[in-house]
Design an enzyme around this catalytic site. Sequence first.
Site, PDB file in Angstrom:
ATOM      1  NE  ARG A  11      24.821  22.744  61.675  1.00 53.20           N
ATOM      2  CZ  ARG A  11      25.074  23.973  61.210  1.00 53.20           C
ATOM      3  NH1 ARG A  11      26.118  24.643  61.658  1.00 53.20           N
ATOM      4  NH2 ARG A  11      24.279  24.565  60.332  1.00 53.20           N
TER       5      ARG A  11
ATOM      6  CD  GLN B 201      24.801  24.442  65.409  1.00 53.06           C
ATOM      7  OE1 GLN B 201      25.366  25.092  64.544  1.00 53.06           O
ATOM      8  NE2 GLN B 201      25.404  23.464  66.064  1.00 53.06           N
TER       9      GLN B 201
ATOM     10  CB  CYS C 292      26.643  26.464  67.507  1.00 55.64           C
ATOM     11  SG  CYS C 292      26.888  28.176  68.004  1.00 55.64           S
TER      12      CYS C 292
ATOM     13  NE  ARG D 161      25.020  31.109  58.314  1.00 57.62           N
ATOM     14  CZ  ARG D 161      25.927  30.599  59.155  1.00 57.62           C
ATOM     15  NH1 ARG D 161      27.071  31.202  59.321  1.00 57.62           N
ATOM     16  NH2 ARG D 161      25.687  29.505  59.832  1.00 57.62           N
TER      17      ARG D 161
ATOM     18  CG  ASP E 160      26.374  31.342  69.807  1.00 58.06           C
ATOM     19  OD1 ASP E 160      27.440  31.201  69.180  1.00 58.06           O
ATOM     20  OD2 ASP E 160      25.361  31.881  69.307  1.00 58.06           O
TER      21      ASP E 160
ATOM     22  CG  HIS F  17      21.900  28.301  63.504  1.00 56.67           C
ATOM     23  ND1 HIS F  17      21.822  27.869  62.183  1.00 56.67           N
ATOM     24  CD2 HIS F  17      23.218  28.220  63.835  1.00 56.67           C
ATOM     25  CE1 HIS F  17      23.028  27.543  61.766  1.00 56.67           C
ATOM     26  NE2 HIS F  17      23.890  27.739  62.746  1.00 56.67           N
TER      27      HIS F  17
HETATM   28  N1  NVA Z   1      24.934  33.488  67.329  1.00 55.34           N
HETATM   29  C1  NVA Z   1      25.960  33.226  66.341  1.00 55.34           C
HETATM   30  C2  NVA Z   1      25.816  31.836  65.809  1.00 55.34           C
HETATM   31  C3  NVA Z   1      26.920  31.430  64.860  1.00 55.34           C
HETATM   32  C4  NVA Z   1      26.767  30.021  64.368  1.00 55.34           C
HETATM   33  C5  NVA Z   1      25.862  34.247  65.233  1.00 55.34           C
HETATM   34  O1  NVA Z   1      24.749  34.522  64.754  1.00 55.34           O
HETATM   35  O2  NVA Z   1      26.897  34.826  64.857  1.00 55.34           O
HETATM   36  N1   CP Z   2      27.672  26.710  63.746  1.00 59.15           N
HETATM   37  C1   CP Z   2      27.681  27.355  62.576  1.00 59.15           C
HETATM   38  O1   CP Z   2      26.638  27.719  62.020  1.00 59.15           O
HETATM   39  O2   CP Z   2      28.915  27.591  62.062  1.00 59.15           O
HETATM   40  P1   CP Z   2      29.238  28.457  60.770  1.00 59.15           P
HETATM   41  O3   CP Z   2      28.906  29.903  61.109  1.00 59.15           O
HETATM   42  O4   CP Z   2      30.692  28.245  60.512  1.00 59.15           O
HETATM   43  O5   CP Z   2      28.388  27.982  59.626  1.00 59.15           O
END
Ligand code: NVA
Ligand code: CP
Length: 324
Positions: free
Chosen positions: A309, A133, A264, A103, A223, A130
Amino acid sequence: MVKSFLKEIDFTKKDLLNLLALSAKFKQLKKDKVAHKYLEGKNIALIFEKTSTRTRSAFTVAGQDLGMNVTYLGAGEIQLGKKESIVDTAKVLGSMFDGIEYRGFKQEDVEILSKYSGVPVWNGLTDTWHPTQMIADFLTLTEVFGSLDDLSIAYIGDGRNNMANSLLVTSAILGVNCTIIAPKSLQPQKDIVDLAHQHNTGASLTITDDIAGVKGVNMIYTDVWVSMGEGVDFKERIDLLLPYQINQNLISLTGNPDVIVMHCLPAFHDLNTEIGKDIYEKYGYSELEITDEVFQKYSSIIFQEAENRMHSIKAIMYNSFQEE
Ligand code: NVA
Ligand code: CP
């Protein structure tokens, strides 16, 4: 062949449907308490340059359920970035681990990790996509509606973040009608929309700034309004996106009594977070992208989505090793 999971466009509709079916199988095995340590003896590394609850937990539990040893490498804990390049890190980790979750920020980084490690790499979120997800989300839709046939979904809010990109492109690949509803300055970039059209298997794809675009949809998604790593003024973003909040009025606009809401997570729907409290003290808003009323009403589906997930990431990792 190394089978990484880096972005949705690397897969066909058939591939994604197979992953959805495999996720459902793993979910059933878990519910039935049937052991499935199919990958015993393998070692995987989880690199997180951004924070995570669901993705980290899902990879950890899925890896352990499959019999693998799981090592967490958090931000600032390894040499990556500061003292060592992605290429060198990839070569080292690839010589020790059988698979790597990553990540981070740039999509290019996860692609380099995959290219130079020589082992399967799973994208646990970048600024652009993502993809893990998506398998959980479309599994949830399949569970709720029985199939993906003839479904229409709308994503509302920040329309050019990783979630909006992934939902648009995955919907296209799977042939699910998708509308992205966002103010003009936050609509998906042209290259993302082009990719969605190139990979479209028959979905109707719409980008609009009109919230009436939710009319008739089966599911509304949102989101956070500011994503991890974005250096933007929260107040400006709130002002821009308040008309795009999921609230009871927006639900009514769908005209569909059976509409569902997905997110999400994490979500700003109350004051039980530090950032939520801070925003309330500064600007007076106690809920952002989704009101608490709506969040609570649809929370069983939203938390079903979160649980999924784990089952879907298990399928993704298992599948990578089957096609090695
Ligand atoms: N768009 C959000 C998704 C988190 C799962 C982020 O990148 O922070
Ligand atoms: N939805 C998701 O990716 O959650 P986290 O950021 O907690 O991993």
